[in-house]
Design a protein around this motif. Structure first.
Motif, PDB file in Angstrom:
ATOM      1  N   UNK A  68       0.732  -0.819   0.054  1.00 37.83           N
ATOM      2  CA  UNK A  68       0.304   0.202  -0.150  1.00 37.83           C
ATOM      3  C   UNK A  68       1.087   1.151   0.735  1.00 37.83           C
ATOM      4  N   UNK A  69       0.298   2.201  -0.915  1.00 38.69           N
ATOM      5  CA  UNK A  69       1.656   3.207  -1.002  1.00 38.69           C
ATOM      6  C   UNK A  69       0.584   4.701  -0.479  1.00 38.69           C
ATOM      7  N   UNK A  70       1.185   6.109  -0.790  1.00 40.61           N
ATOM      8  CA  UNK A  70       0.616   7.368   0.107  1.00 40.61           C
ATOM      9  C   UNK A  70       1.715   7.748  -0.866  1.00 40.61           C
ATOM     10  N   UNK A  71       0.610   9.366  -1.324  1.00 42.90           N
ATOM     11  CA  UNK A  71       1.874  10.665  -1.417  1.00 42.90           C
ATOM     12  C   UNK A  71       2.746  10.930   0.044  1.00 42.90           C
ATOM     13  N   UNK A  72       4.049  10.877  -0.550  1.00 41.62           N
ATOM     14  CA  UNK A  72       5.092  10.879   1.332  1.00 41.62           C
ATOM     15  C   UNK A  72       4.538  12.248   1.705  1.00 41.62           C
ATOM     16  N   UNK A  73       3.577  13.066   2.270  1.00 44.28           N
ATOM     17  CA  UNK A  73       3.303  14.310   2.819  1.00 44.28           C
ATOM     18  C   UNK A  73       2.336  14.156   3.880  1.00 44.28           C
ATOM     19  N   UNK A  74       1.395  12.808   2.839  1.00 45.34           N
ATOM     20  CA  UNK A  74      -0.245  12.148   3.610  1.00 45.34           C
ATOM     21  C   UNK A  74       0.546  11.225   4.991  1.00 45.34           C
ATOM     22  N   UNK A  75       1.368   9.684   4.997  1.00 40.49           N
ATOM     23  CA  UNK A  75       0.652   9.493   6.664  1.00 40.49           C
ATOM     24  C   UNK A  75       1.244  10.390   7.228  1.00 40.49           C
TER      25      UNK A  75
END
Length: 159
Positions: A68-75
């Motif tokens: 699972x991935x996210x924009x770096x600023x998101x998590x």
């Protein structure tokens, strides 16, 4: 499953340890994938005799993986810290069988009246990858050593 297609804005991915600590990943990229999910979590063993198939059996345990991935600023930092087993008061979901940090997970997605979920026990973090670019991303990969359930239907029944 539903007849309404799910898309990248519907899902929520949450991990929880055995001490009720939990963290949710803001899936801003919408990138989630399962791999190696096979019937009852067992490898296929085909037996042959002189070129003819004489048996089809369940073999050794096949361990599914999830990424699972996210924009770096998101998590938030809470997700990474819990995934690594470094949260204050962390209790691994696999403490009864070893010392590697593991969490249970829930991937649920809703669209109007449609609700679906994929849940699993004992997801062990195997890697965190950060990719710089337009837009920078962070990805988490887990190996699942426990049961997996799709919409109340057990796919992998046990450890």
């Amino acid at each position: 499953m539903s007849n309404i297609p799910a898309n990248f804005c519907d899902g929520v991915f949450t991990i929880t340890d055995d001490n009720s600590n939990s963290a949710t990943l803001l899936m801003s990229q919408g990138d989630l994938s399962f791999s190696n999910l096979v019937p009852d979590g067992r490898e296929l063993v085909v037996s042959q005799s002189r070129g003819a198939t004489v048996g089809v059996r369940k073999g050794a345990r096949a361990y599914p993986t999830i990424s699972v991935s996210a924009i770096l600023a998101g998590p938030s930092a809470a997700f990474q810290v819990l995934a690594l087993g470094e949260t204050a008061g962390f209790t691994s979901t696999t403490v009864d069988i070893g010392d590697y940090a593991a969490n249970d997970f829930d991937f649920s997605f809703d669209y109007g009246a449609e609700t679906r979920s994929i849940t699993g026990d004992d997801a062990v973090l195997t890697s965190i990858e950060v990719t710089e670019g337009e837009t920078s991303t962070i990805s988490f990969s887990f190996q699942i050593v426990g049961p997996v359930v799709f919409d109340s239907e057990t796919v992998v029944s046990s450890r």
